[in-house]
Design an enzyme around this catalytic site. Sequence first.
Site, PDB file in Angstrom:
ATOM      1  N   ASP A 216     -53.923 -65.623  -7.351  1.00  0.00           N
ATOM      2  CA  ASP A 216     -54.748 -64.438  -7.488  1.00  0.00           C
ATOM      3  C   ASP A 216     -55.076 -64.286  -8.985  1.00  0.00           C
ATOM      4  O   ASP A 216     -54.582 -65.028  -9.835  1.00  0.00           O
ATOM      5  CB  ASP A 216     -54.036 -63.198  -6.928  1.00  0.00           C
TER       6      ASP A 216
HETATM    7  C1  GLC Z   1     -58.324 -59.481  -7.398  1.00  0.00           C
HETATM    8  C2  GLC Z   1     -57.733 -59.342  -6.010  1.00  0.00           C
HETATM    9  C3  GLC Z   1     -58.108 -60.452  -5.069  1.00  0.00           C
HETATM   10  C4  GLC Z   1     -59.508 -60.930  -5.410  1.00  0.00           C
HETATM   11  C5  GLC Z   1     -59.451 -61.579  -6.775  1.00  0.00           C
HETATM   12  C6  GLC Z   1     -60.810 -62.068  -7.242  1.00  0.00           C
HETATM   13  O1  GLC Z   1     -57.391 -59.086  -8.355  1.00  0.00           O
HETATM   14  O2  GLC Z   1     -56.337 -59.158  -5.909  1.00  0.00           O
HETATM   15  O3  GLC Z   1     -58.003 -59.957  -3.734  1.00  0.00           O
HETATM   16  O4  GLC Z   1     -59.953 -61.850  -4.433  1.00  0.00           O
HETATM   17  O5  GLC Z   1     -58.883 -60.728  -7.755  1.00  0.00           O
HETATM   18  O6  GLC Z   1     -61.649 -60.990  -7.464  1.00  0.00           O
END
Ligand code: GLC
Length: 743
Positions: free
Chosen positions: A267
């Site tokens: 993430d």
């Molecule tokens: C964010 C979220 C995740 C998302 C990613 C890209 O922090 O936790 O769900 O897909 O970053 O935006």
Amino acid sequence: MNQQQLKNLLEDMSLEEKIGQLLQLSNSFYEDEAVLTGPAMQLGIGEKQINEAGSVLSVFGAEQIKSIQETAMKKQPHHIPLLFMADIINGYKTIFPIPLAQGCSFQPELVKKCASVSATEAAVSGLHVTFSPMVDLVRDARWGRVMESTGEDTYLNGLMSEAMVEGYQGDRSGEKLDQFGHISACIKHFAAYGAPEAGREYNNVELSERTLREDYLPAYKKGIDAGSAMVMTSFNTLDHIPATGNKWLMQDILRGEMGFEGVLISDWAAIEELVSHGIAEDRKEAARLAMEAGVDMDMVTGCYINHLQELVENGQLKEQQIDEAVMRILELKNQLGLFENPYKDADDNKAAELCLCEEHRRLARKAAADTMVLLKNENDILPIQETAGKIAVIGPYGEEGRLYGAWSLQGTDADTVTIKEGIEEAGYDNDQIVFYAGSSLLDEDEKLYGFKGLVKQYRERSNEDLLQEAVHAAKGADTVVMALGEHAYHSGEGGSRADITIPECQMHLLREIAKVNQNIITIVFAGRPLDLREIADCSKAVLYAWFPGSEGGSAIADLLFGMQSPSAKLSMTMPYSVGQVPVYYGGYTSGRPFNGNRTNRFQAVYQDIPNEPLYPFGYGLTYTSFSYSKPELDQQVMSMEDELHVSVTVTNTGKRTGTETVQLYLRDLKGSTVRPTRRLKGFERITLEPGEEKQVTFKITEDMLRFYDIHMDYVSEPGEFALFIGGDSATQNEIRFELQSQK
Ligand code: GLC
């Protein structure tokens, strides 16, 4: 390319170039001018590493993506195309209801269609991957990301998870990713991000392995079995080990037990955050831990790009580990057909033709109507009859365009049908219906920060002025429709709240209106279950609209005036108060289950509130009523090998056609470990004319009775079981049977 060609390509790449494929950069590297002094300096990388990056996130638009792809491929040593990824959570330009609302439809096929349309619009706009479905089971309404989940039930989440994956990818094989309108899904967040202590964002997660396996992991597995090409790690810890550096979770469970062979992406900055968690001394150790755990892609940090080469050269990692990660990424690019066509479906003309087209809007309107939950409807005040006289629509949501959830990144107010527009489109004119805001949406002193900074509340007039004219209108109306709710940015990532009520300025408005008119229908917009007690007390009807998306206003008009009937059922418990949270259906009895009599204090009960929620999981009304016969079994005893059938007869006892979701719950009355008081095992939506009845039959097989026993084996145990069949999870319509080890 075929597999051998991919292998030849990998062999021809330098270690540095291979590591470049593991780097995912944000859009800022491709949209801003001062890249090297800005984002690149932050990551500690230079032009060479940027040119070797393997993927980008959050770039939108076919022409822009094509231009970036063309430039990047020229600079990449082997002209390997970039992957373009983004959060398409509930629609691209056509915005569907938030996933928590979609769960309320109890219609996997509908959810699959919404995902398929989202994929088509995203694909023609240049994207290859969506960071969806979010499959985290949720039980705590304080957590802002409940809006992104499909709810609190393992079985329902599993059906929704596979429906979305199939909708995005075209089918379960993963073999159609290169076909028009298909994009890769990405199951997230692995694992159990939905259970942060105290509902506080990014907080520690404390789950027994048994609860993790029984309640949380199955829906991820369903999405993986449906062929999801990617999985994303979660920010949280499990057993005090952050998921992104958790070898047991990623290697033993995800890759080993679940057999996931696709790309595992971290993430946002989650690899670097292993330092903040306190299990990595620095970014180099963070890179090592994440690679050991099997994380293939580093989202937007410099950990991999700056440290993996050294870790391989000093023997702390093997080049083979890098090769395996790179090969999975090359295989995904190949599955998407990017080596043959690096622009895939990117086409501005097609995007203009398809995004928000009539067909997509019709689906959005149906999805919105089928996900709004009717929680109360005293004296059948809904649907509003022709004879209803003058109607006053009061509240900040009456003419509000922001009816789409926090993760609707390409959604716009201009593309959204408001309640006012929906009602006017339905042919109701100003003589019969008036609209007054009555208050601002946010309290005057609230500073709410969205995904891009402070949410600005334009206040042309004071709340006092707004209130006076609204009260005056209510006095002159036969029926009042209140349009109230939290802001879309009160939920979503970073949206944890300890107080789960709507802004006080709106509650003050409702109280003042209720003093002058009791015929109140309240529509509630929210990204989470709220404490609705006072709203329900002041209203004869409550329609929970969640954040319904582009066609929210049309769907509300359809339901208010009876062109459509509500049929949705709660995918997440509506608590009595925040003090009950985390709360979910089918909990555990404890050794002293409450017997209803409070004179004995020594029981599993609160002193100051009931144990029961305000509205339970699976609950939802429609414009008719249903009766259920007692369940009947085709046999009282079942062996491990055979199956049993349970039936009920459902009758439409009202005056209008209606759709009911008949729900089957099961309870194991005794096990080698304590068993929940019930778990959803099946449901069937049926539509009945007034007076019509229908027999609904469910099949019970031994595998439905399995759980993690005292030895952590996934087995069923002989003994007595109870089945409950009804219109929500609180049904007492029960029948029992026995499982015998052999007949
Ligand atoms: C964010 C979220 C995740 C998302 C990613 C890209 O922090 O936790 O769900 O897909 O970053 O935006």
